[in-house]
Enzyme design. Structure first.
Site, mmCIF file in Angstrom:
data_model
loop_
_atom_site.group_PDB
_atom_site.id
_atom_site.type_symbol
_atom_site.label_atom_id
_atom_site.label_comp_id
_atom_site.label_asym_id
_atom_site.label_seq_id
_atom_site.Cartn_x
_atom_site.Cartn_y
_atom_site.Cartn_z
ATOM 1 N N ARG A 157 0.838 -1.213 0.000
ATOM 2 C CA ARG A 157 0.000 0.000 0.000
ATOM 3 C C ARG A 157 0.874 1.266 0.000
ATOM 4 N NH1 ARG A 157 -3.228 -3.497 3.662
ATOM 5 N NH2 ARG A 157 -1.420 -3.218 4.987
ATOM 6 N N ARG A 238 10.589 -0.436 9.719
ATOM 7 C CA ARG A 238 10.823 -0.656 11.147
ATOM 8 C C ARG A 238 12.336 -0.726 11.337
ATOM 9 N NH1 ARG A 238 6.404 0.859 12.070
ATOM 10 N NH2 ARG A 238 4.660 -0.260 13.018
ATOM 11 N N GLU A 267 14.946 1.791 19.321
ATOM 12 C CA GLU A 267 14.162 3.005 19.113
ATOM 13 C C GLU A 267 13.638 3.506 20.441
ATOM 14 O OE1 GLU A 267 11.773 3.191 15.512
ATOM 15 O OE2 GLU A 267 10.159 4.012 16.732
ATOM 16 N N HIS A 286 10.219 8.702 14.347
ATOM 17 C CA HIS A 286 9.088 7.842 13.969
ATOM 18 C C HIS A 286 7.830 8.680 13.682
ATOM 19 C CE1 HIS A 286 7.544 3.459 14.370
ATOM 20 N NE2 HIS A 286 6.810 4.126 13.490
#
Ligand code: NAP
Length: 330
Positions: A157, A238, A267, A286
């Protein structure tokens, strides 16, 4: 169900939308915009029928601590924080938020591409710190997106939305998936290539695949070595899709032109991490889906999934429809 079901919301995007959940359930929530400590989360879900969560780890231990749980609604499209097999085994449905963040995340991918290509990080620092004293012919020279080859690892997508934008930028588009995406090829002109060809021929490489055993470490030392010397790497997938130590070494050695990371591993990175000191690495905290409208839509979608589950209807974005059958739930 005789009494009102109990829902715990581990992260709140919008308190007005939360009120819509309160119409159908007894809702408790974490009001802070930060993750609950693990022990507090396990305590909070103890009597919950449903959990609306952020990037919290939902694993066998959490499920064991929440014997009444039958629904976990993740407020993101990526669901690598959820042990789906454990949910299914326990008869717990899980859902995510696909689609509503596609265009917003693709916009961010382009923000990162342009930031890294045009050295906006160090150039902005120089302007702010007084190192910009006159017009320079050789200062902060970047790379053109137009006419360049964009490689997309993960033409789903979001990858397709990135390809659509790249088409407008006059880029040649290559991609790699395990299965060719024929519809996206027809729409965007993207061409499937092997992973090796993608690495060797991309001027700009964007990673936009889910984190899974097959994508963990997708970019390591060997892959960075295969890339063009003037390539730019963007990770909006990610953090663990890229091996941080290998990327740090490659950027320090100027093995590639630069990188822009929306996600990191770990992270966040520790404040003293060498990547923060490199002028060829642009790091964003992020922000892929971080617009007001999109974050609200994600939250609304997560709530809709919970509302369906509480009616014992299959949630519209259920990731494991078989859970209730396998796990023997309602
Ligand atoms: P999607 O529609 O499912 O697309 C994922 C694509 O990755 C698919 O085309 C898939 O194709 C490909 N893929 C999966 N495993 C692969 C592998 N081993 N090698 C090559 N390609 C592989 O998902 P999406 O909605 O575009 O989202 C993609 C991911 O972006 C999410 O899972 C999430 O982790 C990340 N994301 C990050 C942010 C952010 O804030 N930074 C925001 C939104 C999403 P095949 O299955 O055919 O290989």
């Amino acid at each position: 169900m005789s009494e009102r079901p109990r829902v715990f919301v581990s992260r709140v995007v919008d308190f007005d939308l939360l009120a819509s959940l309160e119409q159908v359930a007894e809702v408790r929530h974490n009001a802070a915009d930060q993750a609950l400590p693990r022990a507090a989360l396990l305590e909070a879900v103890r009597d919950a029928d449903a959990l609306l969560c952020g990037p919290d780890r939902v694993d066998a231990a959490l499920l064991a601590a929440a014997p009444s749980l039958r629904m976990v609604a993740n407020c993101s499209v990526g669901y690598d924080n959820i042990d789906l097999a454990a949910c299914t085994a326990r008869g717990v449905w899980a859902s995510n938020t696909p689609g509503v963040l596609t265009e917003t995340t693709a916009d961010m991918a382009f923000a990162l591409l342009l930031a890294a290509a045009r050295q906006l990080g160090p150039a902005r620092d120089a302007a702010r710190d007084g190192a910009w004293r006159e017009f320079y012919y050789r200062g902060w020279l970047g790379r053109d997106l137009h006419g360049a080859t964009l490689g997309i690892a993960g033409l789903g997508r979001i990858g397709t939305a990135i390809a659509r934008r790249a088409h407008g930028f006059g880029m040649r588009i290559l991609y790699h998936n395990r299965t060719p995406n024929v519809a996206a090829e027809a729409e965007t002109g993207a061409c499937w290539v092997s992973k090796d060809a993608l690495l060797r021929t991309s001027d700009f490489l964007v990673l936009v695949m889910p984190l899974s055993p097959s994508t963990r470490g997708f970019i390591g030392a060997a892959e960075l070595e295969a890339m063009k010397r003037d390539a730019v790497l963007v990770n909006i997938a990610r953090g663990p899709v890229v091996d941080t130590a290998s990327l740090t070494a490659a950027l320090q050695a100027r093995r590639i032109f630069g990188a822009a990371l929306d996600v990191t591993d770990p992270e966040p990175l520790p404040a003293d991490h060498p990547l923060y000191r490199l002028d060829n690495c642009f790091i964003a905290p992020h922000l892929g889906s971080a617009t007001l409208r999109t974050r609200r839509e994600m939250f609304r979608m997560a709530i809709d999934n919970i509302r369906a589950a509480l009616r014992d209807e299959l949630p519209p974005n259920c990731l494991n429809p078989d859970a209730r059958r396998v796990g023997g739930g309602a």
